[in-house]
Design an enzyme around this catalytic site. Structure first.
Site, mmCIF file in Angstrom:
data_model
loop_
_atom_site.group_PDB
_atom_site.id
_atom_site.type_symbol
_atom_site.label_atom_id
_atom_site.label_comp_id
_atom_site.label_asym_id
_atom_site.label_seq_id
_atom_site.Cartn_x
_atom_site.Cartn_y
_atom_site.Cartn_z
ATOM 1 N N THR B 132 -25.195 -8.032 -1.230
ATOM 2 C CA THR B 132 -24.332 -7.679 -0.972
ATOM 3 C C THR B 132 -23.951 -7.123 0.341
ATOM 4 O OG1 THR B 132 -23.767 -7.337 -3.228
ATOM 5 C CG2 THR B 132 -21.734 -6.795 -1.758
ATOM 6 N N GLY B 171 -29.008 -0.643 -5.007
ATOM 7 C CA GLY B 171 -29.464 1.085 -5.834
ATOM 8 C C GLY B 171 -30.532 1.473 -4.999
ATOM 9 N N GLU B 416 -23.386 -8.346 -11.671
ATOM 10 C CA GLU B 416 -24.161 -9.483 -12.066
ATOM 11 C C GLU B 416 -22.777 -10.793 -12.329
ATOM 12 O OE1 GLU B 416 -26.649 -10.558 -12.233
ATOM 13 O OE2 GLU B 416 -27.626 -8.751 -11.396
#
Lengths: 663, 663
Positions: B132, B171, B416
């Site tokens: 992303t 993350g 997701e």
């Protein structure tokens, strides 16, 4: 963003001035934002990075900063009210300002006011209001803290008899307040006179340590509102002078005789509740407006998916589902703001009546605003979270402003009357009105007047004969009104049959029908909310207050509010045949049509709330739309980025990764 | 609480064992909870008081602590998976474990695996997965980061061409990871080959400082999940060796020739998504179960309002509206858990087919689980917040466990696959099936088989002839199926007429009908969710896996799931005349009846999830019901209570209050 602004069909600045109380007022809000931004305590750049302790201290400093600006006559008291909202940093003084001082003003005798008010107003003592207990909330008569009069010493003994009677929640109680107004059950010679208010000092003024017999502290971190030190408090036979009971209304004499309050007292306290709830309703509109402003602006900037790689992606606001997520929230914000303003006007009207001894309108006003408190705070809370989700991943970042706006706000569904309890009050009123009408007594006034001929209303059918007809506010309103009347008759009949004809307003039959009762109350509030919104816009049009293009845009919002609701909850109107499947289909098509028609006005309608970048404190919701630069800049300022290697390198990661040649 | 437990009509322990994978497994979960509780890093008593930095460090220590227990063979790898869930402290290693290693396993060539896997598995390097970008999410083809092949040096030049192309969200990227798998558009000799994966070292292994050309950091605080250092990353012409492109499928040769992936690759990646989404669906059930367990237990303990002061107040679970708030959430949790298990079984079945070269079931499985990801995470998120609100004021305290459970979870509606995008995938599949059926081609299999005779389905009418009939799962299912079929026909016709007959699956006509498309997909998922739940219970009954009283309780939950939904969304079934007003009324009465029937089982059904106090970490949700003592104890441990006078006394309050004699 400029392109988006140019698309607006109306004068956004004019509408912003109207909503914010006039051109001067809006200008002053801008000046205040600039002034506050320059203060150490008013600068919001670190706001999202503070830990609990710093949040608590920062919020106190902000409140004292505003206080100081008043003292120095930089701002007026009226400015200060706005400044508190703009700084948006609730802290340990909220209940001192919002409950302790007002309670002294309303419930203390003149002597008591002379004793405590100057100190309270000069911040020589800090108070809060302690009613709720750990195991007792809504049911005031169930409170367990006791105040037992000792005629020997002419003192009250305040005591917490059980763990569950520990006072719990009062803002500022944890570490800030030196005094409380405590609600306790008054006992005289073994007789229970129910809850009364007592001023109790809880901390030593020299050391700020708890006084003997007092156990007090902060109740711990919360979903939001962490600048406020909500507290717990228990009393171990704490003695206060007889004069510490607030005696404007009820009294206890030196020899222990109880003097009850005059009967008008109850009505006065209802009136206060009406006032507070009208404020909450308008506040709900502004709270939602804030999240919606951020989300609508970002949806105009954000692009997602192109037919081919390399092409400019589509503005997400051009997807029908995004418009359907956001524009009805825009409509709801406007509806709530107009409702709040109308509620306040009704309160003012009531005050004039009251001064002539006329309390006639109070029951209806109180009943409608109870339910409206619930409906408005639920619409706002749910809408804020929906707006947040509509922003995708970035809505999850605190830097968007959306999570904290929501977490600060959402307690409104619980405090000042739990929403279910509030709705049941409205339902109780409506059922009573219907029963009175059936008994041939003069009944429903104002919004509840349908109870006078509810059975006739049941035979009404929706008069919409084309998709276009659904743009008529009168036909929209008729649908809301019909739903409410039908549900009122249905649940009243249920209650009557559950208890053999005679309706009881508490006990098992009532408790077993609360779902339908709440459904009725909610339907009634939507009816009032819609018709008040439509009437307000009509009045602005009739009086020529706003220009025609603005009225046209607001009228579309009225239709959007109605048609998005009717489409979603069509079952309520299909079930008894009021509406046909064709009419629902027309409503849905017209709903989509209004979404399309409002698309060019979306950013303009958000701008028209007139909310400053200072208030929003949002990387996503900036007026200039430069969101990605703002997000990156704000992220870099985050404390985790203080060092390049991060806080876990030395202690945790280095021992693990054991430095070695680069891979 | 004991009284409540004794009211259960079935063996709660037996059901807990079944849901948790057997008696041994449930016992092991209990042992693990005890073990973890004893570790410094596993003790949760301070969890709600940590600031961001301590949360980040604490989460890393917890992950490493679990790693260490495996290394010391105290626990197995399977235990570790459960331990991560029990410790419930996501941190900087989440994507190393969840994405970096799996990506190496699936996309790296054998040589690349030999190079990187041992180091990754031995924690000698820490990786994450960077796809992303700040301004680009869902639309993978729109990513802007480039990887340009330089045949001279046989290197790729990784570059971030714009601010909006900054990698954002991964993350562990912020301060933990030393490496990333970066998705970048591959350019060779000026030609764009679309997104490919590259392993890029980003931090110096000796100093943990960013390597030259790398700008990396934490993206700042979030709604929840703050143990994870989600990061940003930009590349300034960073060179990596040719071997750093993951080359199991597509390849670039030394001289710059592109070798495309084999066509089966696409199907394999679909299969992975199916697997991940089945996990998310069951996870949604368990996440909701957690909040519901807390809320149901507290609603049994909490009392509110008595007819007279002094009487024992009523358990809030005995108010119909509280039961209606909570019991349908209990039913939804069970429905989602059974759906997740069924989804996983379907995946396993598919794997067997796949090994025989049969991919026939993949499209349906993929389409249903896309929408189900959206529906399940929305049900869970909304349900968690509803459960929190049902707890009144105490639900607002972090000590209840409810706010953080929600804020950690709610990102599932976005990551997701954004939920709207997921639902549109399901809708696209259904519309395609219907068009194929209309064209006379073999069409809908499995849950979408109604597309084969959708027009006939439109003429069906609800066969319910009494309130009791609504307890028949087949009649419930018929209603869900009819709704889905009708909406499928309606939106397909709309799409066709919007584009002159030929349906386009992207572009303006599609984008302008996304509300109805999402409505269809949601309806289909509810149909599948309900029928899967009903079928699962039926199978457990047929196979004698669970005793009759347990089956009876589960069957009531199936009805509750169906009837609460049908009552709420009756309009969908009234609109075309499938259902009559009388049938809706029967559904609603039966819904209330099931609420009453399930009331004695409420606490038992919550207990049957088998969630430990250690997992819940909730003062409100304790198995023993001793909530008020727990709340007070936890509050006293809050850091604001470290000193009696509080953190603001010296610096802020003392100068203000100017010590003086006690009032």
């Amino acid at each position: 963003m400029i392109t988006e602004r140019n698309r607006a069909s109306f004068d956004t600045k004019g509408l912003a001035e109207h909503l914010n109380g006039g051109r001067e007022k809006l200008k002053r809000l801008g000046e205040l934002a600039d002034l506050l931004h320059q203060q150490d305590w008013g600068n919001k750049s670190q706001r999202y990075y503070l830990n609990r302790q710093d949040t608590y201290e920062g919020a106190l400093k902000a409140a004292l900063g505003i206080w100081d600006l008043i003292r120095k006559k930089v701002i007026t008291m009226e400015d200060a009210m706005e400044a508190r909202k703009l700084v948006d940093f609730p802290g340990g003084l909220e209940l001192h300002i919002g409950m302790f001082i007002p309670t002294l003003l309303s419930q203390a005798s003149p002597d008591q006011q002379a004793e405590w008010l100057p100190k309270a107003l000069g911040l020589k003592l800090i108070g809060t209001y302690a009613q709720t207990e750990l195991g007792h909330g809504t049911f005031v008569r169930g409170l367990q803290t006791t105040a037992t009069y000792d005629p020997q010493s002419q003192e009250f003994v305040i005591h917490t008899p059980t763990l569950a009677a520990t006072k719990w929640w009062p803002g500022g109680l944890g570490k800030t307040s030196t005094h409380v107004v405590a609600m306790a059950r008054l006992f005289i010679k073994g007789k229970d006179y129910g809850p009364h208010s007592f001023v109790v000092p809880i901390r030593d003024m020299a050391t700020h340590l708890p006084l003997p017999g007092i156990k007090v502290g902060d109740i711990g971190p919360k979903f939001g509102y962490n600048g406020v030190d909500n507290g717990f408090l228990s009393f171990n036979h704490v003695r206060v002078a007889r004069e510490n009971m607030l005696m404007r209304f009820s009294k206890v004499t030196e020899d222990g005789k109880y003097v009850p309050p005059p009967p008008s007292n109850q009505k006065a306290s209802y009136a206060t509740m009406v006032y507070v709830r009208a404020t909450i309703v308008e506040g709900a509109g502004w709270a939602l407006a804030r999240s919606v402003t951020i989300a609508v602006r970002y949806a105009a900037v954000r692009r997602q998916t192109a037919a081919h790689a390399g092409e400019l992606e589509v503005q997400v606001l051009d997807y029908q589902n995004t418009a359907a997520d956001l524009l009805p929230l825009l409509a709801a914000s406007y509806a709530l703001i107009f409702m709040g303003k109308a509620g306040m006007a009704m309160y003012t009207e009531f005050e004039q009546d009251r001064d002539r001894g006329n309390f006639e309108k109070l029951p209806e006003l109180h009943a409608v605003l109870s339910g409206m408190k619930a409906v408005s705070t639920t619409i706002a809370s749910d809408g804020m979270e929906a707006a947040r989700r509509a922003c995708g991943g970035h809505g999850y970042s605190l830097l968007s402003g959306l999570p904290t706006t929501f977490t600060h706000y959402v307690q409104n569904v619980t405090w000042e009357g739990d929403n279910n309890v509030m709705l049941l009050q409205t339902a109780r009123y409506l059922v009573k009105q219907l029963l009175a009408a059936r008994a041939g007594k003069a009944s429903g006034v104002g919004s509840a007047d349908y109870t006078n001929n509810a059975e006739a209303e049941l035979r009404q059918r929706c008069a919409v004969a084309s998709s276009r007809d659904w743009l008529d506010p009168a036909l929209q309103s008729a649908a809301f009104r019909h739903r409410s009347a039908r549900l009122c008759v249905a649940v009243t009949d249920l209650l009557a049959s559950a208890s053999g004809g005679k309706v009881a307003f508490e006990g098992p039959a009532w408790n077993s029908n609360t779902v339908d009762l709440i459904r009725l109350a909610r339907a009634h509030c939507y009816f009032v909310l819609h018709s008040t919104f439509a009437d307000s816009v009509q009045r602005l049009s009739d009086e020529g207050t706003l220009p025609a293009p603005t009225i046209a845009a607001l009228s579309k919002l009225v239709s959007l509010f109605a048609l998005s609701t009717i489409s979603r909850e069509a079952g309520d109107l299909l079930e008894d045949g009021y509406m046909s499947g064709q009419q629902v289909e027309w409503a849905r098509r017209q709903y989509y049509g209004v979404l399309r028609a409002l698309r060019p006005d979306a950013v303009g309608l958000a701008d028209a709330f007139g909310l400053s970048d200072y208030l929003l404190n949002s990387a996503l919701g900036r007026a200039d739309g430069d969101v990605y630069r703002a997000l990156l800049a704000a992220a870099q300022a985050s404390p985790l980025n203080t060092t390049e290697e991060g806080p876990a390198w030395d202690g945790v990661l280095k021992p693990l990764l054991k430095p070695r040649a680069r891979l």
